[in-house]
Design a protein around this motif. Structure first.
Motif, short mmCIF file in Angstrom:
data_model
loop_
_atom_site.label_atom_id
_atom_site.label_comp_id
_atom_site.label_asym_id
_atom_site.label_seq_id
_atom_site.Cartn_x
_atom_site.Cartn_y
_atom_site.Cartn_z
N ALA A 60 16.21 0.32 4.08
CA ALA A 60 16.34 0.87 2.72
C ALA A 60 16.85 -0.19 1.76
CB ALA A 60 17.28 2.07 2.74
N GLY A 61 16.25 -0.23 0.58
CA GLY A 61 16.65 -1.20 -0.43
C GLY A 61 15.87 -2.49 -0.39
N ARG A 62 15.06 -2.69 0.65
CA ARG A 62 14.23 -3.89 0.75
C ARG A 62 12.76 -3.49 0.66
NH1 ARG A 62 16.06 -7.64 5.64
NH2 ARG A 62 14.65 -9.02 4.48
N HIS A 63 11.90 -4.47 0.36
CA HIS A 63 10.49 -4.17 0.16
C HIS A 63 9.60 -5.01 1.07
CE1 HIS A 63 11.97 -2.72 -3.89
NE2 HIS A 63 11.21 -1.72 -3.50
N LEU A 64 8.42 -4.48 1.33
CA LEU A 64 7.40 -5.22 2.06
C LEU A 64 6.84 -6.34 1.19
CD1 LEU A 64 5.40 -2.14 3.44
CD2 LEU A 64 6.80 -3.69 4.82
N ASP A 65 6.22 -7.31 1.83
CA ASP A 65 5.45 -8.34 1.13
C ASP A 65 3.99 -8.09 1.50
OD1 ASP A 65 4.52 -10.61 -0.18
OD2 ASP A 65 4.84 -11.88 1.59
N PRO A 66 3.25 -7.30 0.70
CA PRO A 66 1.92 -6.84 1.12
C PRO A 66 0.95 -7.91 1.60
CG PRO A 66 2.64 -5.57 -0.75
CD PRO A 66 3.66 -6.67 -0.57
N PRO A 67 0.77 -9.05 0.91
CA PRO A 67 -0.20 -10.03 1.42
C PRO A 67 0.13 -10.56 2.81
CG PRO A 67 0.33 -10.48 -0.88
CD PRO A 67 1.31 -9.46 -0.40
N SER A 68 1.41 -10.62 3.13
CA SER A 68 1.81 -11.17 4.43
C SER A 68 1.60 -10.19 5.58
CB SER A 68 3.28 -11.60 4.39
OG SER A 68 4.13 -10.46 4.35
N LEU A 69 1.19 -8.96 5.28
CA LEU A 69 0.99 -7.96 6.33
C LEU A 69 -0.29 -8.19 7.12
CD1 LEU A 69 1.92 -4.76 4.28
CD2 LEU A 69 3.39 -6.01 5.88
N PHE A 70 -1.17 -9.04 6.60
CA PHE A 70 -2.49 -9.22 7.21
C PHE A 70 -2.59 -10.56 7.92
CE2 PHE A 70 -2.67 -6.45 3.57
CZ PHE A 70 -3.38 -5.35 4.05
N PRO A 71 -3.32 -10.61 9.03
CA PRO A 71 -3.44 -11.86 9.79
C PRO A 71 -4.42 -12.85 9.19
CG PRO A 71 -4.70 -10.14 10.87
CD PRO A 71 -3.98 -9.48 9.72
N VAL A 72 -5.09 -12.45 8.10
CA VAL A 72 -6.03 -13.33 7.41
C VAL A 72 -5.60 -13.43 5.95
CG1 VAL A 72 -7.97 -12.86 8.94
CG2 VAL A 72 -7.56 -11.37 6.97
N PRO A 73 -5.96 -14.52 5.26
CA PRO A 73 -5.61 -14.63 3.83
C PRO A 73 -6.32 -13.54 3.02
CG PRO A 73 -6.29 -16.76 4.74
CD PRO A 73 -6.64 -15.73 5.76
N VAL A 74 -5.59 -12.93 2.10
CA VAL A 74 -6.18 -11.93 1.22
C VAL A 74 -5.85 -12.27 -0.22
CG1 VAL A 74 -6.13 -10.10 2.97
CG2 VAL A 74 -4.18 -10.38 1.43
N ASP A 75 -6.80 -11.96 -1.11
CA ASP A 75 -6.62 -12.25 -2.53
C ASP A 75 -5.86 -11.15 -3.25
OD1 ASP A 75 -8.10 -14.63 -2.26
OD2 ASP A 75 -9.99 -13.54 -2.53
N GLU A 76 -5.98 -9.92 -2.75
CA GLU A 76 -5.28 -8.79 -3.33
C GLU A 76 -5.16 -7.70 -2.28
OE1 GLU A 76 -7.73 -8.00 -6.71
OE2 GLU A 76 -9.06 -6.63 -5.62
N VAL A 77 -4.32 -6.70 -2.58
CA VAL A 77 -4.08 -5.63 -1.63
C VAL A 77 -4.34 -4.29 -2.30
CG1 VAL A 77 -2.38 -4.53 -0.11
CG2 VAL A 77 -2.38 -7.02 -0.38
N TRP A 78 -5.03 -3.39 -1.57
CA TRP A 78 -5.30 -2.03 -2.02
C TRP A 78 -4.60 -1.06 -1.08
CZ3 TRP A 78 -11.39 -1.89 -2.72
CH2 TRP A 78 -11.76 -2.85 -3.66
N LEU A 79 -4.42 0.16 -1.57
CA LEU A 79 -3.85 1.24 -0.76
C LEU A 79 -4.74 2.46 -0.90
CD1 LEU A 79 -1.59 2.81 0.80
CD2 LEU A 79 -0.48 3.15 -1.44
N GLU A 80 -5.08 3.09 0.24
CA GLU A 80 -5.75 4.39 0.20
C GLU A 80 -4.82 5.42 0.82
OE1 GLU A 80 -9.77 6.81 1.58
OE2 GLU A 80 -9.85 4.62 1.37
N ILE A 81 -4.47 6.42 0.03
CA ILE A 81 -3.56 7.47 0.47
C ILE A 81 -4.38 8.64 1.00
CG2 ILE A 81 -1.80 9.12 -0.28
CD1 ILE A 81 -1.08 7.09 -2.51
N GLY A 82 -4.17 9.00 2.27
CA GLY A 82 -4.93 10.08 2.87
C GLY A 82 -6.38 9.70 3.08
#
Length: 251
Positions: A60-82
Motif C-alpha cells: 500500500a502506498g507504492r505503485h507499479l511501473d507498468p512498462p517494466s511488467l513485460f518481458p519485451v520492450p513496450v512503447d505504451e501500456v493499455w488496460l482492459e477491465i473485464g
C-alpha cells in the motif's frame, strides 16, 4: 437514460431523477468466480501459465511501473477491465506487439480462454490480474496508461443492483487519473441504460471529455475494433451496441 439509435444523444447534465447508488469509493467484487468445470488442458494452463502472467501488487502506498511488467520492450501500456473470454485483448496484443496490455478479469473460465490465446500465439505483451480491478487501478501511477477499455460489462439491470455496476464517479476518477494526457477510455455496451449511465457520470468527471461529434461516432465500432462473439449475439438479438470514447483532458 435511453439512447435513440438515429441521432446523437443529448449531452448529459445534472437534471433527472437517476439514482447515484454505487458512486462512492467503497467497492466490492460482484459476480461469479467460476462457471463450467475446467478441462484438463485448461487446468494445466491455469496452474502453469497464469503464475507467469499474473501481476503482483506492491505494498500500500507504492505503485507499479507498468512498462517494466513485460518481458519485451513496450512503447505504451493499455488496460482492459473485464476482458471476458479475451477475444478483444488477444486480437489487440497480436496486432500491436510493442503495446503492453494488462487484462483484469476475476472469472476463471474467461481467464483460461485468454491463456489459451496467449499460449497458442506466443504473446509476450500480455499480463493478467485475476482479482478486483479496483485494486489494480489503485496500484497504477498517475498518467501511466494510453488506453483503458471496459467492454460489455455486466449491466446489473435492476435498480437495486445498480450499485454493483463498475462505472461510478469514483471508478471514472481513477481511470482518468491513470490515463496519460490525450489517452482514451473506451466503453461498449448493448444496454442503452448503461450507456446513458456512463455518459452521465463521465460528464461529471473533469478529466474526461466525450469525443463524439455525430451519431456515427458512437453507433459504429472504432476503426481498430476486431469484433467479438458477444457483440455478434447482441446484434443478432436486435441490441445494437454503443461505442463511447472519452479523452483524458486537463481538469
Amino acid at each position: 437514460m435511453s439512447l435513440g439509435r438515429d441521432h446523437l444523444p443529448p449531452q448529459p447534465g445534472g437534471h433527472g431523477s437517476e439514482s447515484h447508488d454505487g458512486d462512492g469509493a467503497d467497492r466490492a467484487f460482484y459476480g461469479r468466480r467460476k462457471g463450467k468445470r475446467l478441462r484438463a488442458g485448461q487446468e494445466q494452463r491455469l496452474a502453469e501459465l497464469l503464475p507467469r502472467l499474473r501481476l503482483g501488487l506492491p505494498p500500500a502506498g507504492r505503485h507499479l511501473d507498468p512498462p517494466s511488467l513485460f518481458p519485451v520492450p513496450v512503447d505504451e501500456v493499455w488496460l482492459e477491465i473485464g476482458f471476458g473470454g479475451g477475444e478483444h485483448l488477444a486480437a489487440q496484443a497480436t496486432a500491436r506487439p510493442r503495446t503492453g496490455i494488462i487484462g483484469a478479469e476475476p472469472f476463471v473460465n474467461g481467464v483460461v480462454k485468454l491463456l489459451r490465446a496467449v499460449d497458442e500465439a506466443a504473446l509476450r505483451n500480455v499480463r493478467v490480474w485475476d482479482e478486483d480491478a479496483t485494486a489494480l487501478l489503485a496500484a497504477l501511477p498517475d498518467a501511466s496508461l494510453a488506453r483503458v477499455y471496459l467492454l460489455y460489462p455486466d449491466p446489473w439491470p435492476k435498480r437495486r443492483q445498480r450499485k454493483r455496476r463498475f462505472v461510478s464517479d469514483a471508478a471514472l476518477a481513477e481511470i482518468a487519473r491513470v490515463l496519460r494526457p490525450g489517452g482514451v477510455f473506451r466503453f461498449a455496451s448493448d444496454i442503452d441504460d448503461y450507456a446513458g449511465w456512463t455518459l452521465v457520470r463521465a460528464a461529471r468527471c473533469p478529466g474526461l471529455a466525450w469525443t463524439a461529434e455525430a451519431a456515427p461516432d458512437w453507433t459504429r465500432p472504432w476503426s481498430d475494433w476486431p469484433g467479438t462473439r458477444y457483440e455478434a449475439k447482441a446484434l443478432a438479438a436486435g441490441r445494437p451496441p454503443s461505442y463511447l470514447e472519452f479523452r483524458r483532458v486537463a481538469p
